[in-house]
Every structure is written in C-alpha cells, then in structure tokens.
Scaffold this motif. Structure first.
Motif, PDB file in Angstrom:
ATOM      1  N   ARG A   1     -14.801  14.716  -1.940  1.00  0.00           N
ATOM      2  CA  ARG A   1     -15.595  14.738  -0.721  1.00  0.00           C
ATOM      3  C   ARG A   1     -15.050  15.809   0.224  1.00  0.00           C
ATOM      4  NH1 ARG A   1     -15.240   8.980  -1.602  1.00  0.00           N
ATOM      5  NH2 ARG A   1     -13.425   8.839  -0.227  1.00  0.00           N
ATOM      6  N   PRO A   2     -15.884  16.324   1.135  1.00  0.00           N
ATOM      7  CA  PRO A   2     -15.362  17.285   2.117  1.00  0.00           C
ATOM      8  C   PRO A   2     -14.197  16.681   2.891  1.00  0.00           C
ATOM      9  CG  PRO A   2     -17.760  17.218   2.184  1.00  0.00           C
ATOM     10  CD  PRO A   2     -17.333  16.098   1.293  1.00  0.00           C
ATOM     11  N   ALA A   3     -13.200  17.493   3.179  1.00  0.00           N
ATOM     12  CA  ALA A   3     -12.017  17.002   3.893  1.00  0.00           C
ATOM     13  C   ALA A   3     -12.400  16.543   5.293  1.00  0.00           C
ATOM     14  CB  ALA A   3     -10.968  18.102   3.973  1.00  0.00           C
ATOM     15  N   SER A   4     -11.839  15.402   5.700  1.00  0.00           N
ATOM     16  CA  SER A   4     -12.111  14.892   7.052  1.00  0.00           C
ATOM     17  C   SER A   4     -10.830  14.701   7.850  1.00  0.00           C
ATOM     18  CB  SER A   4     -12.857  13.558   6.964  1.00  0.00           C
ATOM     19  OG  SER A   4     -12.080  12.577   6.297  1.00  0.00           O
ATOM     20  N   ALA A   5      -9.675  14.995   7.240  1.00  0.00           N
ATOM     21  CA  ALA A   5      -8.399  14.820   7.939  1.00  0.00           C
ATOM     22  C   ALA A   5      -8.270  15.805   9.091  1.00  0.00           C
ATOM     23  CB  ALA A   5      -7.241  15.015   6.968  1.00  0.00           C
ATOM     24  N   VAL A   6      -7.575  15.375  10.136  1.00  0.00           N
ATOM     25  CA  VAL A   6      -7.286  16.236  11.282  1.00  0.00           C
ATOM     26  C   VAL A   6      -5.767  16.265  11.478  1.00  0.00           C
ATOM     27  CG1 VAL A   6      -9.505  15.817  12.385  1.00  0.00           C
ATOM     28  CG2 VAL A   6      -7.578  14.314  12.898  1.00  0.00           C
ATOM     29  N   THR A   7      -5.320  17.166  12.339  1.00  0.00           N
ATOM     30  CA  THR A   7      -3.883  17.420  12.448  1.00  0.00           C
ATOM     31  C   THR A   7      -3.099  16.252  13.024  1.00  0.00           C
ATOM     32  OG1 THR A   7      -4.282  18.513  14.569  1.00  0.00           O
ATOM     33  CG2 THR A   7      -4.161  19.909  12.618  1.00  0.00           C
ATOM     34  N   ASP A   8      -3.752  15.346  13.718  1.00  0.00           N
ATOM     35  CA  ASP A   8      -3.037  14.205  14.293  1.00  0.00           C
ATOM     36  C   ASP A   8      -3.016  12.998  13.373  1.00  0.00           C
ATOM     37  OD1 ASP A   8      -2.378  15.552  16.628  1.00  0.00           O
ATOM     38  OD2 ASP A   8      -4.203  14.934  17.673  1.00  0.00           O
ATOM     39  N   ASP A   9      -3.615  13.092  12.190  1.00  0.00           N
ATOM     40  CA  ASP A   9      -3.611  11.971  11.247  1.00  0.00           C
ATOM     41  C   ASP A   9      -2.205  11.699  10.725  1.00  0.00           C
ATOM     42  OD1 ASP A   9      -6.303  11.591  11.482  1.00  0.00           O
ATOM     43  OD2 ASP A   9      -6.838  12.506   9.565  1.00  0.00           O
ATOM     44  N   LEU A  10      -1.962  10.433  10.400  1.00  0.00           N
ATOM     45  CA  LEU A  10      -0.709  10.068   9.750  1.00  0.00           C
ATOM     46  C   LEU A  10      -0.638  10.747   8.387  1.00  0.00           C
ATOM     47  CD1 LEU A  10       1.858   8.260   9.805  1.00  0.00           C
ATOM     48  CD2 LEU A  10       0.470   6.462   8.712  1.00  0.00           C
ATOM     49  N   CYS A  11       0.495  11.344   8.084  1.00  0.00           N
ATOM     50  CA  CYS A  11       0.669  12.100   6.840  1.00  0.00           C
ATOM     51  C   CYS A  11       1.416  11.292   5.785  1.00  0.00           C
ATOM     52  CB  CYS A  11       1.424  13.388   7.144  1.00  0.00           C
ATOM     53  SG  CYS A  11       1.853  14.390   5.710  1.00  0.00           S
ATOM     54  N   ALA A  12       2.519  10.659   6.167  1.00  0.00           N
ATOM     55  CA  ALA A  12       3.363   9.981   5.189  1.00  0.00           C
ATOM     56  C   ALA A  12       4.088   8.806   5.836  1.00  0.00           C
ATOM     57  CB  ALA A  12       4.370  10.950   4.594  1.00  0.00           C
ATOM     58  N   ILE A  13       4.387   7.800   5.023  1.00  0.00           N
ATOM     59  CA  ILE A  13       5.228   6.677   5.421  1.00  0.00           C
ATOM     60  C   ILE A  13       6.464   6.725   4.529  1.00  0.00           C
ATOM     61  CG2 ILE A  13       5.431   4.160   5.581  1.00  0.00           C
ATOM     62  CD1 ILE A  13       2.396   4.050   5.942  1.00  0.00           C
ATOM     63  N   LEU A  14       7.629   6.919   5.142  1.00  0.00           N
ATOM     64  CA  LEU A  14       8.873   7.122   4.398  1.00  0.00           C
ATOM     65  C   LEU A  14       9.752   5.885   4.535  1.00  0.00           C
ATOM     66  CD1 LEU A  14       9.641  10.770   5.569  1.00  0.00           C
ATOM     67  CD2 LEU A  14       8.212  10.033   3.667  1.00  0.00           C
ATOM     68  N   TYR A  15      10.137   5.312   3.403  1.00  0.00           N
ATOM     69  CA  TYR A  15      11.038   4.175   3.384  1.00  0.00           C
ATOM     70  C   TYR A  15      12.455   4.656   3.037  1.00  0.00           C
ATOM     71  CZ  TYR A  15       7.013   1.061   3.521  1.00  0.00           C
ATOM     72  OH  TYR A  15       5.869   0.402   3.900  1.00  0.00           O
ATOM     73  N   THR A  16      13.461   4.053   3.674  1.00  0.00           N
ATOM     74  CA  THR A  16      14.844   4.426   3.403  1.00  0.00           C
ATOM     75  C   THR A  16      15.622   3.206   2.959  1.00  0.00           C
ATOM     76  OG1 THR A  16      15.532   4.018   5.689  1.00  0.00           O
ATOM     77  CG2 THR A  16      14.763   6.228   5.164  1.00  0.00           C
TER      78      THR A  16
ATOM     79  N   PRO B   1       5.908   8.001  -0.458  1.00  0.00           N
ATOM     80  CA  PRO B   1       6.830   8.367  -1.537  1.00  0.00           C
ATOM     81  C   PRO B   1       7.919   7.307  -1.676  1.00  0.00           C
ATOM     82  CG  PRO B   1       7.277   9.681   0.416  1.00  0.00           C
ATOM     83  CD  PRO B   1       6.098   8.816   0.746  1.00  0.00           C
ATOM     84  N   VAL B   2       8.179   6.880  -2.913  1.00  0.00           N
ATOM     85  CA  VAL B   2       9.224   5.882  -3.153  1.00  0.00           C
ATOM     86  C   VAL B   2      10.169   6.402  -4.225  1.00  0.00           C
ATOM     87  CG1 VAL B   2       7.794   3.947  -2.429  1.00  0.00           C
ATOM     88  CG2 VAL B   2       7.793   4.634  -4.825  1.00  0.00           C
ATOM     89  N   SER B   3      11.382   5.906  -4.209  1.00  0.00           N
ATOM     90  CA  SER B   3      12.420   6.392  -5.122  1.00  0.00           C
ATOM     91  C   SER B   3      12.127   5.991  -6.559  1.00  0.00           C
ATOM     92  CB  SER B   3      13.772   5.832  -4.698  1.00  0.00           C
ATOM     93  OG  SER B   3      14.750   6.100  -5.680  1.00  0.00           O
ATOM     94  N   PRO B   4      12.377   6.892  -7.514  1.00  0.00           N
ATOM     95  CA  PRO B   4      12.266   6.519  -8.924  1.00  0.00           C
ATOM     96  C   PRO B   4      13.256   5.426  -9.336  1.00  0.00           C
ATOM     97  CG  PRO B   4      12.299   8.910  -8.690  1.00  0.00           C
ATOM     98  CD  PRO B   4      12.661   8.332  -7.352  1.00  0.00           C
ATOM     99  N   MET B   5      14.244   5.151  -8.490  1.00  0.00           N
ATOM    100  CA  MET B   5      15.234   4.125  -8.808  1.00  0.00           C
ATOM    101  C   MET B   5      14.778   2.727  -8.389  1.00  0.00           C
ATOM    102  SD  MET B   5      18.738   6.151  -7.783  1.00  0.00           S
ATOM    103  CE  MET B   5      19.784   4.837  -8.412  1.00  0.00           C
ATOM    104  N   ASN B   6      13.654   2.624  -7.694  1.00  0.00           N
ATOM    105  CA  ASN B   6      13.194   1.312  -7.248  1.00  0.00           C
ATOM    106  C   ASN B   6      12.825   0.409  -8.415  1.00  0.00           C
ATOM    107  OD1 ASN B   6      11.563   2.815  -4.425  1.00  0.00           O
ATOM    108  ND2 ASN B   6      13.433   1.612  -4.394  1.00  0.00           N
ATOM    109  N   VAL B   7      13.165  -0.864  -8.282  1.00  0.00           N
ATOM    110  CA  VAL B   7      12.796  -1.865  -9.283  1.00  0.00           C
ATOM    111  C   VAL B   7      11.584  -2.632  -8.776  1.00  0.00           C
ATOM    112  CG1 VAL B   7      15.124  -2.040 -10.204  1.00  0.00           C
ATOM    113  CG2 VAL B   7      14.425  -3.538  -8.330  1.00  0.00           C
ATOM    114  N   THR B   8      11.049  -3.507  -9.620  1.00  0.00           N
ATOM    115  CA  THR B   8       9.781  -4.169  -9.325  1.00  0.00           C
ATOM    116  C   THR B   8       9.807  -4.912  -7.993  1.00  0.00           C
ATOM    117  OG1 THR B   8       9.342  -4.406 -11.693  1.00  0.00           O
ATOM    118  CG2 THR B   8       8.091  -5.825 -10.205  1.00  0.00           C
ATOM    119  N   GLY B   9      10.891  -5.615  -7.706  1.00  0.00           N
ATOM    120  CA  GLY B   9      10.965  -6.367  -6.457  1.00  0.00           C
ATOM    121  C   GLY B   9      10.866  -5.479  -5.233  1.00  0.00           C
ATOM    122  N   GLU B  10      11.495  -4.314  -5.284  1.00  0.00           N
ATOM    123  CA  GLU B  10      11.412  -3.374  -4.166  1.00  0.00           C
ATOM    124  C   GLU B  10      10.015  -2.794  -4.049  1.00  0.00           C
ATOM    125  OE1 GLU B  10      15.888  -1.509  -4.108  1.00  0.00           O
ATOM    126  OE2 GLU B  10      14.642  -1.138  -5.873  1.00  0.00           O
ATOM    127  N   LEU B  11       9.408  -2.456  -5.190  1.00  0.00           N
ATOM    128  CA  LEU B  11       8.047  -1.928  -5.177  1.00  0.00           C
ATOM    129  C   LEU B  11       7.067  -2.948  -4.623  1.00  0.00           C
ATOM    130  CD1 LEU B  11       8.117  -0.194  -8.667  1.00  0.00           C
ATOM    131  CD2 LEU B  11       8.181   0.949  -6.439  1.00  0.00           C
TER     132      LEU B  11
END
Length: 207
Positions: free
Chosen positions: A192-207, A102-112
């Motif tokens: 496709r059938p779900a293959s995710a498991v509970t230990d999979d990475l869910c999200a990468i959050l930038y601040t 997830p990224v902020s709607p305020m990000n400009v092209t250089g940040e993206l």
C-alpha cells in the motif's frame, strides 16, 4: 554545545543540524534512485546494491500487509542474527507503516512470550534457527511469521569461515501462517502507499 566550545569547533562544520522531515524508508528510496548500483550490504563476499535493497523491502512490505495482515502502527517482532535479513526486515516493517520490535536471538520462549504480550505484536520475522523458541507461541501469542534462512544470501564462494548455522538451508515448516522468506519475496505482492510520518513511533527496544 556551549558558546565556550565555539572557538574549538572546526570551521568547516556547521554548529547545528537541521533534521529532515523525511522517513527512513523515504531516505532509502532516495538512496536507491541516486546510487542504485552502489553496495548497501556486504554479507561475507556477496553484495546487495541499494536498488536491490529497496526492491526487497518493497516486495516484503506488501507481503506483511496483505498476507500477515499488518496494519499501520502494528508491532512486529524482529529476531535475527546480524545478516542482510535483519537490515531488510527492519526497513520492511517500517515500510509496512508498522513498529519494529527487535529482540535478541538469545531469548527463550518465556522471554518471547513477555515481548509479544507487552508490545502487542502479532507478527514476527524470525531466523530459521530461532524458530523452536517461537513455535510454542504460534496461535496463542502470534498468528503470522516470516522465516529467514541466512544461506539464501550466501550466493557466492568465499574464503571466509562461515558458521554452520548460517550455511544451513531451510527446515520444513508447515504451520498455517508461517512463510519462508523467499516464498514471501516471490509472491511479489504490491504494498500500500506509505502513510508513515516523521513523528510516528519507529521501534520499541527491550533491554
């Protein structure tokens, strides 16, 4: 919580929690089966039930997998205002067995540009009004995008004031690999059938 806190702890509540070995998408599926007609999302006055929420997630996950070529553990950028599409898109990415960026709607092209480069994402789900910041990176940083117009879910009259950008309809975008949200939904591609498991990475959050 320390033993000294136990005397103050409300007796009707347990002192520990057991974390269920289930994924978020599985939990949504269960909620849709148990409470299909209960409201999951309210956007101004229009409402989306759990059953509809789940249906939308399943349909769009198939589109990401087959049209946008999203594979297990791929990163997908999510750039949207507070909206049904943000909630649906978050679960869509997880249901495609991918990782939400997830990224902020305020990000400009250089940040993206940095976020695409650093995360390795090659696909994005983007609010229609944010596309001008993404378009310069199409082809060099990413190859696929689903564009969402918030007005698609303003399906009823409301007395609440609606910002102009939320009420806007889709702009006309024609680049290869860019798909309007509703077109992606109407394709109704089987996921496709779900293959995710509970230990999979869910999200990468930038601040």
């Amino acid at each position: 919580m320390q033993p000294s806190d136990y005397t103050l702890w409300p007796k009707q509540f347990p002192m520990s929690l057991i974390v269920p070995k289930t994924t978020l998408c599985y939990n949504l599926e269960v909620a849709a089966r148990r409470y299909p007609d209960k409201t999951a999302i309210i956007f101004y006055d229009p409402r989306i039930t759990y059953a509809e929420f789940h249906r939308l997630v399943e349909a769009l996950a198939g589109f990401l997998q087959h049209r946008c070529k999203v594979e297990r553990a791929d990163r997908v950028l999510l750039a949207l205002q507070n909206s049904p599409q943000f909630l649906i898109g978050y679960y869509v990415i997880l249901r495609a067995d991918a990782v939400v960026v997830p990224v902020s709607p305020m990000n400009v092209t250089g940040e993206l540009d940095h976020y695409f480069d650093d995360s390795g994402a090659r696909t994005a789900i983007v609010g229609d009004e944010l596309w001008p910041q993404f378009e310069p990176l199409l082809g060099s940083r990413f190859g696929h995008a689903v564009l969402a117009a918030y007005s698609d879910y303003l399906t009823e009259q409301t007395s609440l004031p609606i910002p102009e950008f939320l009420a806007d309809k889709h702009h006309s975008y024609t680049p290869a690999g860019v798909y309007p949200w509703m077109d992606a939904l109407s394709a109704n591609i089987t996921r496709r059938p779900a293959s995710a498991v509970t230990d999979d990475l869910c999200a990468i959050l930038y601040t």
